[in-house]
Design a protein around this motif. Structure first.
Motif, PDB file in Angstrom:
ATOM      1  N   HIS A 169      46.380  43.891  40.198  1.00 16.10           N
ATOM      2  CA  HIS A 169      47.233  42.932  39.489  1.00 16.10           C
ATOM      3  C   HIS A 169      48.599  43.549  39.225  1.00 16.10           C
ATOM      4  O   HIS A 169      48.684  44.676  38.732  1.00 16.10           O
ATOM      5  CB  HIS A 169      46.582  42.530  38.164  1.00 16.10           C
ATOM      6  N   ALA A 188      41.467  45.176  38.668  1.00 15.18           N
ATOM      7  CA  ALA A 188      40.531  44.526  37.750  1.00 15.18           C
ATOM      8  C   ALA A 188      39.645  43.522  38.458  1.00 15.18           C
ATOM      9  O   ALA A 188      40.145  42.569  39.049  1.00 15.18           O
ATOM     10  CB  ALA A 188      41.295  43.812  36.632  1.00 15.18           C
ATOM     11  N   THR A 228      43.152  36.577  31.833  1.00 15.08           N
ATOM     12  CA  THR A 228      44.125  36.099  32.815  1.00 15.08           C
ATOM     13  C   THR A 228      43.992  34.573  32.816  1.00 15.08           C
ATOM     14  O   THR A 228      43.149  34.032  32.105  1.00 15.08           O
ATOM     15  CB  THR A 228      43.874  36.647  34.240  1.00 15.08           C
ATOM     16  N   THR A 244      45.135  35.272  45.353  1.00 17.32           N
ATOM     17  CA  THR A 244      45.052  36.688  45.725  1.00 17.32           C
ATOM     18  C   THR A 244      45.268  36.818  47.218  1.00 17.32           C
ATOM     19  O   THR A 244      44.630  36.116  48.006  1.00 17.32           O
ATOM     20  CB  THR A 244      43.669  37.252  45.337  1.00 17.32           C
ATOM     21  N   ALA A 265      43.723  43.770  48.213  1.00 16.83           N
ATOM     22  CA  ALA A 265      43.841  42.442  47.610  1.00 16.83           C
ATOM     23  C   ALA A 265      44.766  42.554  46.401  1.00 16.83           C
ATOM     24  O   ALA A 265      44.608  43.440  45.566  1.00 16.83           O
ATOM     25  CB  ALA A 265      42.463  41.933  47.191  1.00 16.83           C
ATOM     26  N   SER A 283      36.417  40.710  37.789  1.00 18.13           N
ATOM     27  CA  SER A 283      36.036  39.860  36.663  1.00 18.13           C
ATOM     28  C   SER A 283      35.202  40.691  35.688  1.00 18.13           C
ATOM     29  O   SER A 283      34.466  41.595  36.092  1.00 18.13           O
ATOM     30  CB  SER A 283      35.251  38.656  37.167  1.00 18.13           C
ATOM     31  N   ASN A 331      32.328  47.137  47.260  1.00 23.30           N
ATOM     32  CA  ASN A 331      32.960  45.863  46.900  1.00 23.30           C
ATOM     33  C   ASN A 331      34.334  46.120  46.265  1.00 23.30           C
ATOM     34  O   ASN A 331      34.432  46.528  45.121  1.00 23.30           O
ATOM     35  CB  ASN A 331      32.042  45.101  45.936  1.00 23.30           C
ATOM     36  N   GLU A 361      37.582  32.049  39.276  1.00 25.22           N
ATOM     37  CA  GLU A 361      38.448  33.111  39.772  1.00 25.22           C
ATOM     38  C   GLU A 361      39.452  32.610  40.809  1.00 25.22           C
ATOM     39  O   GLU A 361      39.295  31.535  41.389  1.00 25.22           O
ATOM     40  CB  GLU A 361      37.611  34.244  40.398  1.00 25.22           C
ATOM     41  N   VAL A 382      41.046  33.688  47.136  1.00 25.75           N
ATOM     42  CA  VAL A 382      41.355  34.903  47.892  1.00 25.75           C
ATOM     43  C   VAL A 382      41.596  34.502  49.342  1.00 25.75           C
ATOM     44  O   VAL A 382      40.745  33.856  49.963  1.00 25.75           O
ATOM     45  CB  VAL A 382      40.199  35.933  47.835  1.00 25.75           C
ATOM     46  N   LYS A 438      33.120  39.240  55.408  1.00 25.14           N
ATOM     47  CA  LYS A 438      34.548  39.552  55.536  1.00 25.14           C
ATOM     48  C   LYS A 438      35.099  39.992  54.200  1.00 25.14           C
ATOM     49  O   LYS A 438      35.973  40.833  54.098  1.00 25.14           O
ATOM     50  CB  LYS A 438      35.305  38.310  55.992  1.00 25.14           C
ATOM     51  N   ILE A 456      40.620  43.705  43.057  1.00 21.33           N
ATOM     52  CA  ILE A 456      41.939  43.083  43.187  1.00 21.33           C
ATOM     53  C   ILE A 456      42.931  43.872  42.324  1.00 21.33           C
ATOM     54  O   ILE A 456      42.623  44.234  41.187  1.00 21.33           O
ATOM     55  CB  ILE A 456      41.897  41.614  42.705  1.00 21.33           C
ATOM     56  N   VAL A 468      39.969  34.093  34.850  1.00 21.93           N
ATOM     57  CA  VAL A 468      38.828  34.585  34.067  1.00 21.93           C
ATOM     58  C   VAL A 468      39.263  35.895  33.395  1.00 21.93           C
ATOM     59  O   VAL A 468      40.369  36.380  33.650  1.00 21.93           O
ATOM     60  CB  VAL A 468      37.582  34.855  34.967  1.00 21.93           C
ATOM     61  N   TYR A 469      38.399  36.469  32.570  1.00 25.50           N
ATOM     62  CA  TYR A 469      38.691  37.783  31.988  1.00 25.50           C
ATOM     63  C   TYR A 469      38.591  38.869  33.060  1.00 25.50           C
ATOM     64  O   TYR A 469      37.724  38.822  33.921  1.00 25.50           O
ATOM     65  CB  TYR A 469      37.701  38.113  30.858  1.00 25.50           C
ATOM     66  N   GLY A 470      39.499  39.850  33.002  1.00 23.54           N
ATOM     67  CA  GLY A 470      39.440  40.977  33.915  1.00 23.54           C
ATOM     68  C   GLY A 470      39.053  42.247  33.184  1.00 23.54           C
ATOM     69  O   GLY A 470      39.221  42.355  31.962  1.00 23.54           O
TER      70      GLY A 470
HETATM   71  O1  TXA Z   1      40.781  35.544  39.298  1.00 25.94           O
HETATM   72  C1  TXA Z   1      40.429  36.632  39.751  1.00 25.94           C
HETATM   73  O2  TXA Z   1      40.588  36.924  40.947  1.00 25.94           O
HETATM   74  C2  TXA Z   1      39.791  37.624  38.779  1.00 25.94           C
HETATM   75  C3  TXA Z   1      40.840  38.013  37.750  1.00 25.94           C
HETATM   76  C4  TXA Z   1      40.363  39.077  36.818  1.00 25.94           C
HETATM   77  O3  TXA Z   1      42.017  38.368  38.402  1.00 25.94           O
HETATM   78  N1  TXA Z   1      39.286  38.767  39.479  1.00 25.94           N
HETATM   79  C5  TXA Z   1      38.179  38.727  40.259  1.00 25.94           C
HETATM   80  O4  TXA Z   1      37.810  39.938  40.814  1.00 25.94           O
HETATM   81  O5  TXA Z   1      37.543  37.708  40.476  1.00 25.94           O
HETATM   82  P1  TXA Z   1      36.386  40.208  41.476  1.00 25.94           P
HETATM   83  O6  TXA Z   1      36.338  41.651  41.743  1.00 25.94           O
HETATM   84  O7  TXA Z   1      35.333  39.617  40.645  1.00 25.94           O
HETATM   85  O8  TXA Z   1      36.464  39.462  42.854  1.00 25.94           O
HETATM   86  C6  TXA Z   1      37.324  39.968  43.869  1.00 25.94           C
HETATM   87  C7  TXA Z   1      36.899  39.447  45.218  1.00 25.94           C
HETATM   88  C8  TXA Z   1      35.593  40.066  45.674  1.00 25.94           C
HETATM   89  O9  TXA Z   1      34.805  39.085  46.328  1.00 25.94           O
HETATM   90  C9  TXA Z   1      36.053  41.147  46.640  1.00 25.94           C
HETATM   91  O10 TXA Z   1      35.090  41.437  47.627  1.00 25.94           O
HETATM   92  C10 TXA Z   1      37.295  40.508  47.233  1.00 25.94           C
HETATM   93  O11 TXA Z   1      37.896  39.832  46.156  1.00 25.94           O
HETATM   94  N2  TXA Z   1      38.215  41.528  47.774  1.00 25.94           N
HETATM   95  C11 TXA Z   1      38.884  42.494  47.118  1.00 25.94           C
HETATM   96  N3  TXA Z   1      39.595  43.271  47.959  1.00 25.94           N
HETATM   97  C12 TXA Z   1      39.392  42.762  49.196  1.00 25.94           C
HETATM   98  C13 TXA Z   1      39.855  43.116  50.501  1.00 25.94           C
HETATM   99  N4  TXA Z   1      40.669  44.149  50.711  1.00 25.94           N
HETATM  100  N5  TXA Z   1      39.436  42.368  51.548  1.00 25.94           N
HETATM  101  C14 TXA Z   1      38.615  41.320  51.349  1.00 25.94           C
HETATM  102  N6  TXA Z   1      38.139  40.933  50.150  1.00 25.94           N
HETATM  103  C15 TXA Z   1      38.522  41.644  49.082  1.00 25.94           C
END
Ligand code: TXA
Ligand code: MG
Length: 339
Positions: A68, A142, A34, A99, A120, A144, A63, A179, A182, A222, A66, A37-39
């Protein structure tokens, strides 16, 4: 960065994307680039497929991931309600590294959102990611593409190092390197849970005041992912806000450091201090010439230098713009902080 990446897809890329989409449709997991970063992706509506992501990463079940999407209107497939400020941010920043945390649509399996009633979602600005989602014909959840707790992958070889032949990797380039931002839009004022490519300043220009989750609030978690260990390379990481302090540290601790492999990463230029550090016999590198450069290099530096060096010392940057995202990752990678 705010406009859709429409550059042409080569036949070789198309071939890989088609294969990736077949894997997603048949319930498998695919690593894809992406703009951030890589997903590590799977069909967001297939519980068993999503489970494989958690297993591969060794990711705690609480945890959430997200989701996509490839078209703005698909946000309705995963969210129950789109508040006005979400609409504004979608118009302005999608596709892009932002996000949104929104009320969850009941059709999204609980495993994706770790049983939260929020979801998310983002639309990435990357031709390969968009095409993969389009051909898969489903939203892709996905995280990271790293083993849980390790620095995020920004190159296909990082993914390969983490997962070997266990996942199919679509090759491509990552432009931003950290990343996505959010932001939780289910609270007022909205809260930035993780800083990234779209800065607080850019968001506030569109929707007014937003808060940033303070490091000290991490306990209440949170954003569930925030409480976990993150970005830990195989080396000790120290961050100094002032390069003169790096010199002092190296001088004072010289005897303790002898026999250790030390890399010093300075920002923008080497300068006099850099030369002194080199003359003292330490290895030196530039983290980047600009903040954007630094962001792009950060995880590669942590992953690659982490294999060679016992200690990596970073010159920190001002916590503004993407600098806030860089420092957020550095502080989590760092076992110690010196100011
Ligand atoms: O750039 C990015 O966001 C990358 C690319 C692949 O899209 N993805 C990424 O995903 O960084 P990940 O899983 O490494 O990080 C997602 C973050 C985590 O800290 C997770 O707790 C938070 O987003 N998250 C996901 N759903 C959530 C929700 N419903 N409420 C609060 N935080 C959430
Ligand atoms: Mg991650």
């Amino acid at each position: 960065m705010r406009f859709c990446d429409n550059s042409d897809i080569s036949p070789a890329e198309e071939e890989q994307i088609r294969r990736g989409a077949e894997i997603i449709r048949s319930g498998g997991v695919v690593a894809f680039p992406t703009e951030t970063v890589y997903g590590l992706g799977a069909n967001a509506f297939d519980e068993d497929a999503v489970k494989k992501i958690f297993e591969l990463k060794g990711r705690p079940q609480d945890n959430p991931l997200i989701i996509h999407i490839a078209k703005k209107e698909d946000v309705f497939l995963v969210a129950r309600e789109i508040p006005k400020n979400a609409e504004i941010l979608i118009d302005k920043f999608w596709p892009g590294p932002l996000t949104l945390v929104l009320p969850k649509n009941p059709s999204v399996p609980d495993i994706v959102t770790a049983n939260l009633d929020t979801v998310a979602v983002r639309m990435p600005n990357h031709k390969i990611a968009l095409k993969l989602i389009e051909l898969s014909a489903v939203p892709i959840s996905a995280p990271s593409a790293n083993i849980s707790g390790k620095p995020s992958a920004t190159k296909p070889e990082h993914v390969k190092k983490y997962f070997g032949d266990k996942v199919f990797i679509i090759e491509g380039e990552v432009k931003i390197g950290i990343e996505s931002t959010v932001i939780d839009l289910t609270v007022s004022p909205p809260v930035i849970l993780r800083p990234g490519g779209i800065s607080k300043e850019m968001i506030e220009k569109e929707i007014g005041r937003v808060d940033v989750l303070a490091d000290s609030d991490v306990k209440i978690a949170k954003s569930p992912g925030i409480k976990y260990k993150h970005y830990s390379p195989n080396s000790d990481v120290y961050i100094f806000m002032n390069r003169k302090d790096i010199l002092k540290f190296l001088e004072f601790e010289r005897s303790k450091l002898s026999g250790k492999k030390v890399l010093v990463a300075l920002f923008r230029y080497l300068g006099e201090e850099g030369e002194k550090i080199r003359d003292m016999g330490f290895n030196i590198t530039l983290s980047g010439r600009t903040l954007e450069d630094f962001a792009r290099n950060l995880f590669n530096l942590l992953i690659v230098a982490g294999e060679t060096y016992d200690i990596i010392i970073f010159e920190g940057v001002e916590e503004r713009g993407i600098g806030l995202g860089i420092m957020n990752r550095l502080k989590k990678a760092g076992k110690k902080m010196f100011y």
